[in-house]
Design a protein around this motif. Structure first.
Motif, short mmCIF file in Angstrom:
data_model
loop_
_atom_site.label_atom_id
_atom_site.label_comp_id
_atom_site.label_asym_id
_atom_site.label_seq_id
_atom_site.Cartn_x
_atom_site.Cartn_y
_atom_site.Cartn_z
N SER A 21 -7.18 -3.09 -2.54
CA SER A 21 -7.63 -1.78 -2.07
C SER A 21 -6.50 -0.74 -2.02
CB SER A 21 -8.27 -1.91 -0.69
OG SER A 21 -7.35 -2.50 0.21
N ILE A 22 -5.26 -1.19 -2.25
CA ILE A 22 -4.14 -0.22 -2.27
C ILE A 22 -4.39 0.91 -3.26
CG2 ILE A 22 -2.38 -1.89 -1.56
CD1 ILE A 22 -1.41 -2.02 -4.44
N LYS A 43 -7.39 2.18 -4.51
CA LYS A 43 -8.43 3.13 -4.10
C LYS A 43 -7.94 3.98 -2.93
CE LYS A 43 -13.25 3.67 -3.46
NZ LYS A 43 -14.57 3.13 -3.47
N LYS A 44 -7.25 3.33 -2.01
CA LYS A 44 -6.75 4.05 -0.83
C LYS A 44 -5.77 5.15 -1.25
CE LYS A 44 -6.61 2.08 3.64
NZ LYS A 44 -5.97 1.20 4.59
N ALA A 45 -4.84 4.81 -2.16
CA ALA A 45 -3.86 5.81 -2.61
C ALA A 45 -4.59 6.98 -3.26
CB ALA A 45 -2.87 5.18 -3.58
N LEU A 79 1.09 4.14 -2.88
CA LEU A 79 0.89 5.57 -2.63
C LEU A 79 2.14 6.36 -3.02
CD1 LEU A 79 -0.73 7.92 -1.47
CD2 LEU A 79 0.06 7.27 0.82
N SER A 130 0.84 -1.21 0.00
CA SER A 130 0.00 0.00 0.00
C SER A 130 0.87 1.25 0.00
CB SER A 130 -0.90 0.03 1.25
OG SER A 130 -1.49 -1.21 1.47
N ILE A 178 -7.70 7.97 -2.76
CA ILE A 178 -8.42 8.74 -1.73
C ILE A 178 -7.44 9.70 -1.03
CG2 ILE A 178 -9.55 8.58 0.54
CD1 ILE A 178 -10.80 5.94 -0.41
N ILE A 179 -6.29 9.16 -0.65
CA ILE A 179 -5.32 9.98 0.09
C ILE A 179 -4.87 11.17 -0.76
CG2 ILE A 179 -2.99 9.99 1.10
CD1 ILE A 179 -3.56 7.00 1.87
#
Ligand code: PLP
Length: 533
Positions: A229-230, A232-234, A152, A148, A236-237
């Motif tokens: 989910s890495i 989508k999370k990146a 990012l 993750s 979002i951040i």
């Protein structure tokens, strides 16, 4: 604790660890404690006076260990393996003994240089081509804490790269000069210094503020419904959009190049800016390998788009020459801007150790090198060393290269390959058993050491809803036991039907033997047959 007390407690800790591994096979794999079990036992404040370490060590065994799920257990078949070994344990002990945050080369030159060396060793072990090697190419490798974090990190670089491409496009349209330095910089001895003493980058392309402000909200990151989910999370951040492109059962849920082309064309026509695509080698759900050759060729037509290949679980299998074609090594070498894999899954190095390689390290440093006066060093200013803080999000970093070094030296390439092939052999054993069970089906072909199956009794026709219900109950009955652990997943809905609930049987753990796989499968079959009674 003084040196002699540490010596005593240290020997005792090693003894306790040896006892644990001697008995691990007889232990339940799953922790069966209830939520809050530990919070109830422990005081709600730190002790006023220091306690004897013997008491603390006893409490570790009595209070902490019952709440540990044994990922090193031979019957741990959940998620993916997360292997540790004695080499990693010793390396972590030595690394902690010289604890330091290693952000600049001169914080501890050995930490940086060992990381450079082992990442080149691993690049060669996995067959990554020269541009990914720090010693001979423009790229190089870094060890981070997670896939993750790797995602990012490269997403920040991908955003800057995209803005750079847009800036260069704008320049070639209107002819403005874009090479230059920040206005507050002054030259001294060839080093560019800002008014506050900070090091000023000799930026090749200055991205105009208005272009950054207007373009960033339009940038889109792409992956598939099967991307971890890495992504989508990146997104979002970073305040970006993430689009999960559809995948289909007939393709074993691999991301298809025609879907990528169509979506990127539509989005571009609608004023959006594709800035990054994540392709996966070995998806979490099914171990699927995306069509990187075709996707990479499509992305050539979308020059703002950076290709990151996430091979968190499967990537270490590139150490096996016979799997390189399956794992798409050539397309990775041809098209990927970056590639990451977790040593800390199947790769024999204790959590945490994610390997990230980039083809162009300047993309990372141009995005992430922020050097105030207090971080400057003569070596960093001269450009003769790597300061890994400029390749990552955080400043400080763990000395992770030591455990990679210990493991690669202790196993050697042959031992490493033998370990991986052991997992593949176990998967062959399980595949044969599943295929010869008339009441079970594989939802996708076996991928390396991952098998995704469901119970599908052959006595009559079952609807998708009935099958999902049966398999949910099967998984619940497995999950209620302590002697095996398997994870569930749901594959995407298609043709108006609900998604497919299925169970993942993940092999590769270093302690798993054939008898464990056979026992595990027998248990699945027995519990399934009880469901209909
Ligand atoms: N990518 C894939 C394909 C994975 O399977 C996983 C975890 O299982 C990850 C990324 C996330 O890894 P991490 O925990 O290192 O962020």
């Amino acid at each position: 604790m003084d040196i002699e007390a540490f010596r005593k407690a240290g020997y005792q800790a090693v003894d306790a660890i040896c006892d644990y591994y001697t008995k691990i096979r007889e232990m339940p794999v799953n922790s069966t404690v209830e939520p809050g079990y530990l919070v109830k036992q422990l005081p709600d404040h730190a002790p006023e006076k220091g306690e004897e370490f013997a008491v603390i060590a006893k409490d570790f065994q009595e209070q902490i260990m019952p709440g540990i799920t044994h990922w090193q257990h031979p019957s741990f078949f959940a998620f993916f393996p997360s292997i540790t070994n004695f080499e990693s344990i010793l390396a972590d002990m030595y690394a902690t003994s010289v604890s330091n945050p290693g952000f600049n080369w001169n914080c501890s030159p050995a930490c940086t240089e060992l990381e450079m060396v082992v990442m080149d060793w691993a690049a060669k072990l996995f067959g990554l081509e020269k541009s990914f090697h720090g010693s001979s190419g423009a790229g190089g490798g870094i060890i981070l804490g997670s896939a993750s974090e790797a995602c990012l990190t490269v997403a920040v670089a991908a955003r800057e790269r995209c803005l750079r491409v847009l800036t260069e496009d704008a320049v070639s349209l209107n002819g403005n000069h874009v090479n230059g330095k920040s206005e507050d910089s002054v030259q001294s001895n060839g080093i560019s210094t800002g008014v506050d003493g900070a090091r000023v980058k000799a930026t090749q392309v200055v991205i105009p503020d208005d272009l950054r402000a207007s373009s960033t909200p339009k940038m889109v990151m792409y992956g598939s419904t099967q991307t971890h989910s890495i992504g989508k999370k990146a997104a979002i951040i970073l305040g970006m959009q993430f689009r999960a492109l559809p995948t289909y059962r007939k393709d074993d849920y691999a991301l298809r190049a025609d879907v990528v082309r169509q979506t990127l064309e539509e989005d571009t026509e609608n004023g959006l800016i594709p800035f990054m695509l994540i392709a996966t080698v070995g998806t979490t759900n099914t171990g699927t390998i995306d069509h990187i050759a075709d996707i990479g060729a499509v992305l050539k037509d979308f020059p703002t788009t950076y290709l990151h290949v996430d091979a968190a679980w499967a990537g270490v299998c590139l150490a096996l020459p016979e799997l390189r074609q399956t794992l798409q090594l050539d397309p990775i070498n041809e098209y990927a801007h970056s590639f990451s894999t977790n040593f800390h899954k199947w790769g024999l190095v204790a959590f945490d150790a994610t390997a990230l390689w980039v083809r162009d390290r300047e993309l990372l440093t141009s995005a992430l090198d922020v050097t105030p006066a207090y971080l400057r060093t003569a070596q960093g200013d001269s450009g003769s060393v790597i300061d890994y803080r400029n390749w990552q999000l955080a400043l400080g970093r763990r000395f992770r290269s030591l455990k990679v070094w210990f493991v690669l030296r202790s196993y050697g390439v042959e031992g490493y390959q033998k370990h991986l092939r052991g997992g593949l052999d176990m998967a062959n054993v399980l595949e044969e058993m599943i295929q010869s069970s008339p009441d079970f089906e594989l939802l996708v072909p076996k991928s390396l050491a991952l098998l995704v199956f469901r119970y599908h009794p052959s006595d009559r026709q079952y609807s998708q809803t009935e099958l999902n219900d049966l398999n949910r109950r099967l998984h619940a009955s497995l999950a209620s036991r302590g002697d095996i652990i398997l994870t569930q997943t749901v594959l995407p809905a298609e043709n108006g039907e609900e998604g497919t609930f299925c169970i993942r049987f993940s092999l590769g753990n270093a302690r798993t033997e054939k008898q464990d796989v056979v026992q595990g499968w027998d248990l699945v079959v027995r519990l399934a047959s009880q469901l209909k009674k």
